[in-house]
Write a protein that holds these residues in place. Structure first.
Motif, short mmCIF file in Angstrom:
data_model
loop_
_atom_site.label_atom_id
_atom_site.label_comp_id
_atom_site.label_asym_id
_atom_site.label_seq_id
_atom_site.Cartn_x
_atom_site.Cartn_y
_atom_site.Cartn_z
N ILE A 106 42.66 50.09 86.97
CA ILE A 106 43.54 49.20 86.21
C ILE A 106 43.96 47.99 87.04
O ILE A 106 44.02 46.87 86.53
CB ILE A 106 44.79 49.96 85.71
N LEU A 133 42.10 51.34 76.45
CA LEU A 133 42.27 51.09 77.88
C LEU A 133 42.79 49.67 78.13
O LEU A 133 43.54 49.43 79.08
CB LEU A 133 40.96 51.32 78.63
N MET A 136 46.46 49.41 78.60
CA MET A 136 46.96 49.64 79.95
C MET A 136 46.83 48.38 80.80
O MET A 136 47.71 48.06 81.61
CB MET A 136 46.19 50.79 80.61
N ARG A 139 49.46 45.84 79.79
CA ARG A 139 50.77 46.35 80.20
C ARG A 139 51.01 46.09 81.68
O ARG A 139 52.08 45.61 82.08
CB ARG A 139 50.82 47.85 79.91
N ASP A 140 50.01 46.37 82.51
CA ASP A 140 50.13 46.12 83.94
C ASP A 140 50.30 44.63 84.21
O ASP A 140 51.13 44.22 85.03
CB ASP A 140 48.89 46.67 84.65
N SER A 158 45.87 53.31 75.19
CA SER A 158 45.86 54.53 75.99
C SER A 158 47.21 54.67 76.67
O SER A 158 47.88 53.67 76.98
CB SER A 158 44.76 54.47 77.05
N HIS A 159 47.64 55.91 76.89
CA HIS A 159 48.92 56.14 77.56
C HIS A 159 48.79 57.34 78.48
O HIS A 159 48.14 58.34 78.15
CB HIS A 159 50.03 56.38 76.53
N GLU A 160 49.43 57.24 79.63
CA GLU A 160 49.31 58.28 80.66
C GLU A 160 49.83 59.63 80.21
O GLU A 160 49.38 60.68 80.72
CB GLU A 160 50.02 57.83 81.93
N ASP A 197 43.81 55.98 87.02
CA ASP A 197 44.51 55.03 86.16
C ASP A 197 45.76 55.65 85.54
O ASP A 197 46.84 55.03 85.50
CB ASP A 197 43.58 54.54 85.05
N ALA A 198 45.60 56.87 85.02
CA ALA A 198 46.74 57.54 84.39
C ALA A 198 47.86 57.77 85.41
O ALA A 198 49.04 57.58 85.10
CB ALA A 198 46.30 58.87 83.78
N MET A 201 49.65 54.41 86.12
CA MET A 201 50.52 53.93 85.06
C MET A 201 51.89 54.61 85.08
O MET A 201 52.89 54.02 84.65
CB MET A 201 49.87 54.12 83.69
#
Length: 277
Positions: A106, A133, A136, A139-140, A158-160, A197-198, A201
């Motif tokens: 990410i 994805l 994410m 969001r970052d 997608s969400h962790e 990645d998860a 986040m």
């Protein structure tokens, strides 16, 4: 049993994923995207832009396995591009973009998005639209660049809290995509970083306090990344610290809302634009 369920979902996901990658986009004579190559130090990006000197720039970020054309299949990008400056692009290893041999996590994808925004924004604030994805990634970016953000639209991101793959499950997905598309395909390289990645986040703070719309596809399909209610609950967490937050459960759509219900995405981008000064 858990691994078998994960394997089924992953292979079903791949079936939908690569059908969508090969979808032909609808013809759109009203607007025309300008293709350009953005040269980075490690690789080149293929970008597609419409410029009309609008006050804000809209940038679309695709999900894992999809190139820029996912936003053109149902003319979402074209519709917005009729009145706003728009950029769609291919991350490294997709379409005409070349390979990036660094780990495609990410953080790396966010840096890549930064290069696109830097080229096209020209000091303007941006409206970011991210799917899966790509949610994410935006969001970052938004958290690290709050002053550059006008508004955010998350399309079944997608969400962790839901993207909790075991190493075995990630390996299965990676090996399948690698077998179908090769080791240099963008989706192959990005899949190898999903567990990291998860975890990454979970370390991020709240989104900046800008208008935010989140769309959750509530119709289960092979593209879904988890139980739809679990995903809806995870998406609700994005409202922390956000004053103007709209969350819409779309019962007519699965994971690919831009295919199932493109009008909803167009409507909500226009809603966000209407909120801006």
């Amino acid at each position: 049993m858990f691994v078998k369920k994960i394997m089924y979902k992953l292979f079903a996901f791949l079936t939908v994923l690569f059908i969508l990658v090969s979808c032909k986009k609808d013809k759109s004579p009203e607007v025309s995207f300008h293709e350009s190559i953005l040269q980075l130090s490690t690789h080149n990006l293929a970008t597609y832009s419409i410029g009309s000197n609008s006050k804000y720039l809209v940038v679309f970020e695709s999900g894992l396995g999809n190139d820029h054309s996912i936003w053109q299949t149902k003319r979402v990008a074209e519709d917005i591009g009729a009145k706003m400056d728009v950029v769609i692009y291919d991350r490294a290893g997709y379409g005409k973009s070349t390979i990036d041999h660094t780990p495609r996590d990410i953080n790396r994808l966010r840096i890549e998005l930064q290069s696109v925004v830097d080229k096209y924004a020209n000091g303007r604030k941006v409206i970011l639209v991210g799917h899966s994805l790509g949610g994410m990634v935006i969001r970052d970016f938004a958290i690290k660049n709050p002053g550059m953000i006008a508004a955010l639209l998350f399309v079944d991101p997608s969400h962790e809290n839901v993207l909790r793959l075991t190493q075995e499950a990630e390996d299965i997905l990676y090996n399948s995509i690698n077998s179908s598309n090769g080791p240099d395909f963008g989706g192959t390289k990005e899949t190898r970083q999903l567990i990291e990645d998860a975890q990454y986040m979970t370390t991020l703070p709240n989104l900046p306090n800008v208008p935010v719309v989140v769309l959750t596809g509530m119709k289960s399909d092979p593209g879904s990344t988890g139980n739809t209610q679990d995903l809806y609950n995870a998406h609700e967490l994005l409202k922390s610290g956000v004053t103007d937050f709209t969350h819409i459960p779309d019962t007519n759509s699965g994971h690919f809302i831009m295919i199932d219900n493109p009008g909803l995405i167009i409507e909500k981008i226009n809603l966000l634009i209407s909120k801006l000064p």
